[in-house]
Design an enzyme around this catalytic site. Structure first.
Site, PDB file in Angstrom:
ATOM      1  N   HIS A 308       0.860  -1.190   0.000  1.00  0.00           N
ATOM      2  CA  HIS A 308       0.000   0.000   0.000  1.00  0.00           C
ATOM      3  C   HIS A 308       0.893   1.235   0.000  1.00  0.00           C
ATOM      4  O   HIS A 308       1.948   1.239   0.625  1.00  0.00           O
ATOM      5  CB  HIS A 308      -0.899   0.015   1.242  1.00  0.00           C
ATOM      6  CG  HIS A 308      -2.068   0.929   1.106  1.00  0.00           C
ATOM      7  ND1 HIS A 308      -1.968   2.283   1.327  1.00  0.00           N
ATOM      8  CD2 HIS A 308      -3.337   0.694   0.722  1.00  0.00           C
ATOM      9  CE1 HIS A 308      -3.137   2.849   1.111  1.00  0.00           C
ATOM     10  NE2 HIS A 308      -3.999   1.914   0.740  1.00  0.00           N
ATOM     11  N   ASP A 366      -8.007  -5.091  -0.161  1.00  0.00           N
ATOM     12  CA  ASP A 366      -8.491  -5.931  -1.265  1.00  0.00           C
ATOM     13  C   ASP A 366      -8.174  -7.397  -1.084  1.00  0.00           C
ATOM     14  O   ASP A 366      -8.727  -8.248  -1.783  1.00  0.00           O
ATOM     15  CB  ASP A 366      -7.879  -5.431  -2.582  1.00  0.00           C
ATOM     16  CG  ASP A 366      -8.398  -4.037  -2.916  1.00  0.00           C
ATOM     17  OD1 ASP A 366      -7.606  -3.086  -2.879  1.00  0.00           O
ATOM     18  OD2 ASP A 366      -9.615  -3.912  -3.127  1.00  0.00           O
TER      19      ASP A 366
HETATM   20  C1  SDX Z   1      -6.118   0.187  -2.998  1.00  0.00           C
HETATM   21  O1  SDX Z   1      -4.268   4.655  -2.053  1.00  0.00           O
HETATM   22  C2  SDX Z   1      -5.256   4.058  -1.471  1.00  0.00           C
HETATM   23  O2  SDX Z   1      -5.693   4.452  -0.418  1.00  0.00           O
HETATM   24  C3  SDX Z   1      -5.834   2.899  -2.245  1.00  0.00           C
HETATM   25  C4  SDX Z   1      -6.883   2.057  -1.503  1.00  0.00           C
HETATM   26  C5  SDX Z   1      -8.159   2.832  -1.275  1.00  0.00           C
HETATM   27  O3  SDX Z   1      -8.910   2.466  -0.365  1.00  0.00           O
HETATM   28  O4  SDX Z   1      -8.441   3.765  -2.094  1.00  0.00           O
HETATM   29  O5  SDX Z   1      -6.358   1.620  -0.255  1.00  0.00           O
HETATM   30  C6  SDX Z   1      -7.277   0.825  -2.318  1.00  0.00           C
HETATM   31  O6  SDX Z   1      -5.841   0.527  -4.114  1.00  0.00           O
HETATM   32  C7  SDX Z   1      -5.284  -0.816  -2.250  1.00  0.00           C
HETATM   33  C8  SDX Z   1      -4.077  -1.341  -3.097  1.00  0.00           C
HETATM   34  C9  SDX Z   1      -4.585  -2.437  -4.018  1.00  0.00           C
HETATM   35  N1  SDX Z   1      -3.531  -2.816  -4.991  1.00  0.00           N
HETATM   36  C10 SDX Z   1      -2.922  -4.030  -4.924  1.00  0.00           C
HETATM   37  O7  SDX Z   1      -3.103  -4.860  -4.040  1.00  0.00           O
HETATM   38  C11 SDX Z   1      -1.966  -4.298  -6.087  1.00  0.00           C
HETATM   39  C12 SDX Z   1      -0.651  -4.859  -5.550  1.00  0.00           C
HETATM   40  N2  SDX Z   1       0.052  -3.778  -4.821  1.00  0.00           N
HETATM   41  C13 SDX Z   1       1.025  -3.017  -5.532  1.00  0.00           C
HETATM   42  O8  SDX Z   1       0.800  -2.829  -6.881  1.00  0.00           O
HETATM   43  C14 SDX Z   1       1.554  -1.814  -4.737  1.00  0.00           C
HETATM   44  O9  SDX Z   1       1.852  -2.268  -3.487  1.00  0.00           O
HETATM   45  C15 SDX Z   1       0.699  -0.566  -4.630  1.00  0.00           C
HETATM   46  C16 SDX Z   1       0.280  -0.060  -5.963  1.00  0.00           C
HETATM   47  C17 SDX Z   1      -0.501  -0.825  -3.796  1.00  0.00           C
HETATM   48  C18 SDX Z   1       1.568   0.491  -3.931  1.00  0.00           C
HETATM   49  O10 SDX Z   1       2.574   0.798  -4.781  1.00  0.00           O
HETATM   50  P1  SDX Z   1       3.719   1.867  -4.391  1.00  0.00           P
HETATM   51  O11 SDX Z   1       3.463   2.489  -3.070  1.00  0.00           O
HETATM   52  O12 SDX Z   1       3.899   2.758  -5.562  1.00  0.00           O
HETATM   53  O13 SDX Z   1       4.934   0.959  -4.154  1.00  0.00           O
HETATM   54  P2  SDX Z   1       5.963   0.613  -5.297  1.00  0.00           P
HETATM   55  O14 SDX Z   1       5.212   0.135  -6.492  1.00  0.00           O
HETATM   56  O15 SDX Z   1       6.910   1.769  -5.430  1.00  0.00           O
HETATM   57  O16 SDX Z   1       6.719  -0.639  -4.659  1.00  0.00           O
HETATM   58  C19 SDX Z   1       7.707  -0.422  -3.660  1.00  0.00           C
HETATM   59  C20 SDX Z   1       8.515  -1.698  -3.658  1.00  0.00           C
HETATM   60  C21 SDX Z   1       8.949  -2.130  -5.067  1.00  0.00           C
HETATM   61  O17 SDX Z   1      10.153  -2.871  -4.919  1.00  0.00           O
HETATM   62  P3  SDX Z   1      11.562  -2.064  -5.221  1.00  0.00           P
HETATM   63  O18 SDX Z   1      11.513  -1.657  -6.690  1.00  0.00           O
HETATM   64  O19 SDX Z   1      11.575  -0.852  -4.279  1.00  0.00           O
HETATM   65  O20 SDX Z   1      12.628  -3.088  -4.911  1.00  0.00           O
HETATM   66  O21 SDX Z   1       7.696  -2.775  -3.162  1.00  0.00           O
HETATM   67  C22 SDX Z   1       7.510  -3.741  -4.195  1.00  0.00           C
HETATM   68  C23 SDX Z   1       7.868  -3.070  -5.508  1.00  0.00           C
HETATM   69  O22 SDX Z   1       8.350  -4.025  -6.442  1.00  0.00           O
HETATM   70  N3  SDX Z   1       6.097  -4.115  -4.161  1.00  0.00           N
HETATM   71  C24 SDX Z   1       5.647  -5.352  -4.339  1.00  0.00           C
HETATM   72  C25 SDX Z   1       4.254  -5.265  -4.185  1.00  0.00           C
HETATM   73  N4  SDX Z   1       3.904  -4.000  -3.951  1.00  0.00           N
HETATM   74  C26 SDX Z   1       5.046  -3.280  -3.952  1.00  0.00           C
HETATM   75  N5  SDX Z   1       6.286  -6.518  -4.604  1.00  0.00           N
HETATM   76  C27 SDX Z   1       5.501  -7.615  -4.716  1.00  0.00           C
HETATM   77  N6  SDX Z   1       4.149  -7.621  -4.570  1.00  0.00           N
HETATM   78  C28 SDX Z   1       3.499  -6.461  -4.311  1.00  0.00           C
HETATM   79  N7  SDX Z   1       2.156  -6.468  -4.166  1.00  0.00           N
END
Ligand code: SDX
Length: 431
Positions: A308, A366
């Site tokens: 998140h 989710d």
């Molecule tokens: C919602 O914003 C809100 O409030 C949203 C929400 C709401 O109520 O409105 O809470 C609802 O959207 C919840 C999130 C649902 N999405 C998912 O579950 C999809 C999977 N999650 C990711 O795509 C991700 O965690 C996000 C999009 C939720 C957050 O992304 P960020 O904050 O931009 O983090 P990032 O993409 O920069 O990742 C940081 C690191 C990365 O590794 P590095 O490049 O730093 O080595 O964490 C890793 C990412 O690769 N990472 C994950 C991961 N999420 C982040 N690795 C594996 N699996 C994951 N799910």
């Protein structure tokens, strides 16, 4: 505004000016950079808005480190236990919990607006039989402005109020019709004797051929899902609603923009993606392989339902839903559903894995919401539609707050330009 300031200095140590610091009522202060460009001829640079407060708001507060969420100062855990979705709608819209009479009146107003114009029912027939219900919902909500010319003067508070009531009231009808259309079943009109969530489940699953009684346990579980998804500060779809609304467009177009943004799998589309991922993982034995894939930089696979932007400890909604999931599956005698078992095992393995611990990746709202929706018999492609239904209350409250904000103007971010520098046109023969 207090007199706290942040001073800017060049690398040579020359003072470049000072920026005011503004204190909130709770949580982090902000550095007011509104005059930064005027002072320094520079912009701030914050792709993804990781460190940017886009507005002032008093609606929802999140503490990502403590894993806390408040609607108008009330903790989500208390609202989940004691409130209802319509009471939370009233709270988000008006800022205070309603007394019994005010709540009764609000529930009656919403109930009176659940029907949609009969011409809207014909919209659905223009869609492909297998259209995704989000595509249908997005289109129908955007088109609502074609039916309410009498209430789209956004500067008129009465128009904003009636539009908020219409959207909250009609979203379940529009959503259920989107599902019925894709099933080739007759639409079920709203039944105003039923409560909000009960009415939605009735429109989803009843049909003219037999008497359908909504299971009260299911209605309560649906109402909980709606409460937990009602608002969430300045997330992607809410920021989209605010930016769209800042141009002065009508509320229906602004909410349609929010629905479009929510659809993405990184945002509201994650609840559908979680179930597809769990179905792809299949058995518990395959979990480790998928966790390794999620950690690999060479693999774009991510664990849906984990991570998140704000919560770096735990998503309080996930904990509430996880408990409700257990209770619902128990009451429906479906406790040992393989999907739920796989989800629990995936959560256990991921939370023990160094990569997930270092990256602070915890289950978000989710991760479990899809399991509850599946247990309620909701089809996969309706999961994000239900998220949109719930979030309509937050979107419209945030939209209205933006319009009431004296500092509000059209949103117009700038950029860091790294393209070609100015150059003369070259005739085609000389290229
Ligand atoms: C919602 O914003 C809100 O409030 C949203 C929400 C709401 O109520 O409105 O809470 C609802 O959207 C919840 C999130 C649902 N999405 C998912 O579950 C999809 C999977 N999650 C990711 O795509 C991700 O965690 C996000 C999009 C939720 C957050 O992304 P960020 O904050 O931009 O983090 P990032 O993409 O920069 O990742 C940081 C690191 C990365 O590794 P590095 O490049 O730093 O080595 O964490 C890793 C990412 O690769 N990472 C994950 C991961 N999420 C982040 N690795 C594996 N699996 C994951 N799910």
């Amino acid at each position: 505004m207090g007199d706290k300031k942040i001073f800017l200095y060049s690398t040579e140590g020359e003072e470049q000016g000072a920026l005011p610091v503004i204190e909130g009522s709770y949580g982090p202060d902000v550095i007011d950079v509104q005059n930064l460009h005027e002072q320094t001829e520079m912009f701030t640079f914050d792709p993804g808005y990781l460190s940017t407060a886009s507005c002032e708001s008093s609606i929802t507060y999140i503490d990502g480190d403590k894993g806390e969420l408040y609607y108008r100062g009330y903790a989500i855990e208390e609202l989940a236990k004691q409130s209802s979705y319509l009471e939370c709608c009233y709270l988000l819209l008006n800022g205070e919990l309603p007394g019994a009479d005010a709540l009764g009146e609000f529930e009656m107003i919403i109930t009176e607006h659940t029907m949609v114009n009969e011409a809207i029912r014909r919209f659905y027939e223009g869609m492909r039989y297998d259209a995704h219900p989000m595509a249908i919902t997005l289109g129908v909500v955007g088109a609502l402005s074609a039916f309410y010319h009498d209430s789209i003067d956004i500067r008129n508070p009465k128009h904003r109020t009636i539009s908020a009531h219409r959207l909250i009231a009609k979203m379940p009808t529009i959503a259920a019709y989107s599902y019925k259309y894709t099933m080739g079943q007759p639409f079920m009109y709203p039944n105003n004797q039923l409560g909000y969530s009960e009415n939605f489940l009735h429109m989803m699953f009843a049909n003219p051929a037999f008497e359908y009684k909504v299971n009260p346990v299911a209605a309560r579980a649906m109402d909980l899902i709606l409460i937990l998804h009602a608002d969430h500060e300045q997330n992607a779809s809410t920021s989209t609603v605010r930016l769209a609304g800042s141009s002065g467009t009508n509320p229906f177009a602004s909410i349609a923009a929010g629905i479009a943004s929510l659809w993405g799998p990184a945002h509201g589309g994650a609840n559908e993606a979680v179930i597809r991922m769990l179905e792809e993982i299949g058995t518990k034995e395959s979990i480790v392989h998928y966790v390794e894939r999620a950690k690999s930089k060479e693999d774009s696979f991510r664990l849906m339902g984990f991570g998140h932007r704000v919560y770096k400890n735990h998503d309080p909604r996930a904990r509430i839903i996880r408990k409700a999931c257990y209770e619902l599956l128990d009451s429906l005698n479906e406790r040992d559903t393989p999907l739920f078992e796989t989800a629990l095992e995936l959560e256990r393995i991921a939370l023990e894995d160094d990569y997930f611990i270092e990256h602070k990746l915890y289950p978000n709202v989710d991760f479990y919401s899809g399991l509850i929706l599946k247990a309620l018999g909701i089809p996969l492609n309706m999961f994000t539609v239900i998220f949109a239904m719930a979030r309509t209350a937050g979107w419209i409250a945030q939209w209205s707050e933006m319009l009431d904000d004296p500092a509000q103007r059209i949103g117009r971010p700038r950029q860091l330009y790294t393209g070609a520098t100015p150059r003369p046109y070259v005739e085609i023969g000389e290229r």
